[in-house]
Design a protein around this motif. Sequence first.
Motif, short mmCIF file in Angstrom:
data_model
loop_
_atom_site.label_atom_id
_atom_site.label_comp_id
_atom_site.label_asym_id
_atom_site.label_seq_id
_atom_site.Cartn_x
_atom_site.Cartn_y
_atom_site.Cartn_z
N ASN A 67 0.82 -1.21 0.00
CA ASN A 67 0.00 0.00 0.00
C ASN A 67 0.86 1.26 0.00
N GLN A 71 0.84 4.02 -2.90
CA GLN A 71 0.51 5.42 -2.63
C GLN A 71 1.55 6.36 -3.24
N HIS A 257 -6.44 13.41 1.00
CA HIS A 257 -5.61 12.29 0.55
C HIS A 257 -4.35 12.83 -0.11
N SER A 302 -9.39 -5.34 -2.97
CA SER A 302 -10.63 -4.80 -2.42
C SER A 302 -11.82 -5.07 -3.34
N ASN A 364 -10.61 4.49 -4.77
CA ASN A 364 -9.80 4.04 -3.64
C ASN A 364 -9.74 5.10 -2.54
N GLU A 368 -11.12 4.35 1.19
CA GLU A 368 -10.23 4.54 2.34
C GLU A 368 -10.80 5.54 3.33
#
Length: 416
Positions: A67, A71, A257, A302, A364, A368
């Motif tokens: 992850n 990112q 984000h 996911s 996403n 999240e």
Amino acid sequence: MTTIVVGDVALIVAASTLLGAVARRLGQPTVFGQILAGIALGPTLLGRFPGDPTSRFFPGEVQPFLNVLSQIAIVVFMFVAGYEIDFRLLRREGRSALTVGVLALVAPMALTLGALSLFDGTFANVDPDHAGTRAFTLFLAVATSITALPVLAAIVRERGIAATAPGTVSMAAAGLMDAAAWLLLAAALAGTGHASDRPWQVTLAMLIVFLAVMFGVVRPLVARWMDRPRALAANHLPLALVLALTAAWATSRLGLHPVFGGFVAGLAMPRRDGVPDAEILEPMEQSAGLLLPLFFVTTGLSFDIGTVDGGGLALLAVILVVAIGGKLVPGYLGARLNGLRPRESAVVAALVNARGLTELIALNVALEAGIINAELFTVLVLMALVTTFITGPLLAVLTPEHSVRTAPPLKATSAP
């Protein structure tokens, strides 16, 4: 742990490279095959084999490492997306781009709000915990109206229509829609996730201050530094990377984000004569391209199509009608209003309907932040795949040789 992560990265890169090549052979953008590779490695396909290979290849303790890498990949990708926006194109095609962009952005939003009212029970059946909230409503309006500028640009280049009237109009309109959509998504996130401990109005005010600092202070300073004849770093790539990651850190601290910071950094990055610096753009594109398959796998983990029941399929049908109709019809009308021929207008409409990777990033972010649940996430990923997939066949019909006019070349201008 290191051994598993390294092995996973090798597996992900191999699978995405293979399916990316297959996608190109089938007339689809490479990224479409890479997205399918990420989904195939998740519970939708690989996880259904005996012994659940997905859980063995990607155990829970490994996923945080993947992850983090993913990112970083999407922050760099979003920097490239912002940096690639051609302000000269926006100036030259200003009227056409504005008409197409506004219609193709507002129409799906309005249709989404209507669908939320007419089919409120359908939405609540799939996501009962979030349906009806401010963030949920605003996010869905944005999700159906996104156009993926990087995917669109790749399709335009691969089809050889970059210098045509519909190619330039669609890219200029997508640039406007991208910027507007990400700002609206930031508004949707205000008051959720990490920012839930402060009023959303405060988060929005902080976002406005951040934008003012990036464009009013940081951008001139970076431009001045790049113009210095004896700058400490003749290579500006490290400067761009630091700017992208620092802006991502700042938006994360604001409770938004990191992808927002990456995108704003790309927009704010100075351009020479209005053109992105190839010495910055190309390495950043290559870096993002190497790591993006990791993001597709985290998305695939996911995504489980087996969780979509009859209610989910009904909702998918509603969303597809809204998303496709809200792009094709307004995109066509906007192009026709600005003098493009019927076939050229249809090409513009088909191009602005492509969502692809940009949509997945937005989904996403929402998942999240707790704006949507996993089932609605899966439904919206399917929408993104369908709208991206149909772009290729539509263009194959609409762009036979010599069917569209070549646009006049851009002239170098000073950076905006």
